[in-house]
Design an enzyme around this catalytic site. Structure first.
Site, PDB file in Angstrom:
ATOM      1  N   LYS A 156      44.327  16.561  29.241  1.00  0.00           N
ATOM      2  CA  LYS A 156      42.957  16.084  29.422  1.00  0.00           C
ATOM      3  C   LYS A 156      42.485  15.444  28.126  1.00  0.00           C
ATOM      4  CE  LYS A 156      39.227  18.978  29.653  1.00  0.00           C
ATOM      5  NZ  LYS A 156      38.434  18.538  28.487  1.00  0.00           N
ATOM      6  N   GLU A 180      30.923  16.704  32.650  1.00  0.00           N
ATOM      7  CA  GLU A 180      30.255  17.810  31.940  1.00  0.00           C
ATOM      8  C   GLU A 180      28.783  17.481  31.673  1.00  0.00           C
ATOM      9  OE1 GLU A 180      32.346  19.498  28.600  1.00  0.00           O
ATOM     10  OE2 GLU A 180      30.618  20.723  28.020  1.00  0.00           O
ATOM     11  N   ASP A 189      44.214  20.419  26.860  1.00  0.00           N
ATOM     12  CA  ASP A 189      43.345  19.444  26.204  1.00  0.00           C
ATOM     13  C   ASP A 189      44.057  18.751  25.053  1.00  0.00           C
ATOM     14  OD1 ASP A 189      40.837  18.920  27.178  1.00  0.00           O
ATOM     15  OD2 ASP A 189      39.893  20.642  26.218  1.00  0.00           O
ATOM     16  N   ASP A 249      40.150  22.708  24.393  1.00  0.00           N
ATOM     17  CA  ASP A 249      40.006  22.779  22.933  1.00  0.00           C
ATOM     18  C   ASP A 249      38.773  23.615  22.579  1.00  0.00           C
ATOM     19  OD1 ASP A 249      38.133  20.910  23.698  1.00  0.00           O
ATOM     20  OD2 ASP A 249      38.700  19.392  22.205  1.00  0.00           O
ATOM     21  N   SER A 250      38.054  24.075  23.621  1.00  0.00           N
ATOM     22  CA  SER A 250      36.990  25.067  23.411  1.00  0.00           C
ATOM     23  C   SER A 250      37.564  26.317  22.754  1.00  0.00           C
ATOM     24  CB  SER A 250      36.328  25.438  24.750  1.00  0.00           C
ATOM     25  OG  SER A 250      37.302  25.791  25.708  1.00  0.00           O
ATOM     26  N   GLU A 273      39.017  13.141  26.325  1.00  0.00           N
ATOM     27  CA  GLU A 273      37.595  12.845  26.477  1.00  0.00           C
ATOM     28  C   GLU A 273      37.308  11.355  26.286  1.00  0.00           C
ATOM     29  OE1 GLU A 273      35.261  15.366  23.906  1.00  0.00           O
ATOM     30  OE2 GLU A 273      36.217  17.194  24.647  1.00  0.00           O
TER      31      GLU A 273
HETATM   32  O1  KIV Z   1      37.457  22.544  26.174  1.00  0.00           O
HETATM   33  C1  KIV Z   1      37.026  22.942  27.272  1.00  0.00           C
HETATM   34  O2  KIV Z   1      37.014  24.133  27.588  1.00  0.00           O
HETATM   35  C2  KIV Z   1      36.549  21.929  28.202  1.00  0.00           C
HETATM   36  C3  KIV Z   1      35.814  22.405  29.406  1.00  0.00           C
HETATM   37  C4  KIV Z   1      34.495  22.935  29.030  1.00  0.00           C
HETATM   38  C5  KIV Z   1      35.734  21.359  30.457  1.00  0.00           C
HETATM   39  O3  KIV Z   1      36.725  20.780  27.978  1.00  0.00           O
END
Ligand code: KIV
Length: 275
Positions: free
Chosen positions: A113, A182, A83, A44-45, A115
């Site tokens: 993924k 992280e 994510d 989600d970056s 969090e």
């Molecule tokens: O969103 C992302 O890119 C991440 C990584 C930095 C692990 O969660």
């Protein structure tokens, strides 16, 4: 050979390191695939790297599905993790399973993924029960940026470090097959990696993790702004792109591009008919 949850688990057992990079589009996915990277994360970056937001909070399920689907078209052997964006799983178990399912059904992700540690274990258990592999993410969890009061290294005090160990053990017990650590001190990340039987993937967590992940624009040197301590520039692509764009601009303005070899011919006879 297509990577699966089994091959990633085997890598941990055999002490082979796992490489992971973020990816958000088809073209980059093809290059990552050719490079032989083990896993791709549609992080989600993308809210920051592709959409220009200040943090990951505004990212939607539609954004994630759109980019995951594009990346999936460029991959054949690389393992694809997507994510779950902010509020797509925190709200209820039902939301968590339905949204994880959408990333698999519509985005073609192999795993999702999310969090959080112990507090999201009910969601992890439910998603795993639906046969969707889950990667957990603990330490600095960017969706909690407002609760943390900024992007800060986690696990530096005894209490905080103990909490991280408990979270790591809890997500493993809940059924996560891999966990991202992280911005965690290297010695603590090493200890967690030894305590877990599932692979740990570090970002700013030192070499003792079972694998590493980086945001690809960071490692390619595509941002001019702040470079986090844990980022290494493996190339200076941002500078190369800028040079190429400037050369193009100059040549267009100097009428030296396009040259003869970049143009299509037409016969003089046809041209004569037109004049
Ligand atoms: O969103 C992302 O890119 C991440 C990584 C930095 C692990 O969660």
């Amino acid at each position: 050979m297509k990577r699966t949850v089994t091959t990633l688990q085997k890598a941990k057992e055999e002490g082979k390191k796992i490489s992971m990079l973020t990816c958000y589009d088809y073209t980059t996915a093809c290059i990552v695939e050719e490079a032989g990277i083990d896993c791709v994360l549609i992080g989600d970056s993308l809210g920051m790297t592709m959409l220009g937001y200040d943090d990951t909070l505004p990212v939607t399920m539609e954004d994630m599905i759109h980019h995951t689907r594009a990346v999936s078209r460029g991959l054949s052997n690389t393992f694809l993790v997507a994510d779950m964006p902010f509020l797509s799983y925190q709200t209820s178990i039902y939301d968590a399973v339905m949204n994880a399912g959408r990333l698999v059904k519509e985005g073609h992700a192999q795993a999702v993924k999310l969090e959080g540690g112990a507090k999201v274990c009910p969601q992890i258990e439910a998603i795993v029960k639906a046969d969707i592999p889950v990667v957990a993410h603990i330490g600095l969890t960017p969706q909690s940026v407002n609760a943390f009061g900024g992007f800060k290294v986690q696990g530096k005090t005894t209490d905080n470090a103990k909490q991280l160990i408990e979270d790591a053990l809890a997500v493993e017990k809940a059924g996560a097959f891999m966990v991202v650590l992280e911005c965690v001190p290297a010695k603590l990340a090493s200890l967690i990696s030894k305590k877990l039987s599932i692979p740990t993937i570090g970002i700013g967590a030192g070499a003792g993790c079972d694998g590493q992940v980086l945001v690809y624009q960071d490692m390619l040197g595509m941002f001019n702004g702040i470079k986090p301590k844990f980022v290494k520039h493996f190339a200076n692509i941002g500078e190369e792109m800028k040079k190429a764009f400037m050369a193009y601009d100059e040549e267009v303005k100097a009428c030296s591009f396009p040259a003869e070899e970049h143009t299509f011919a037409i016969s003089d006879e046809v041209m004569k008919e037109l004049n």
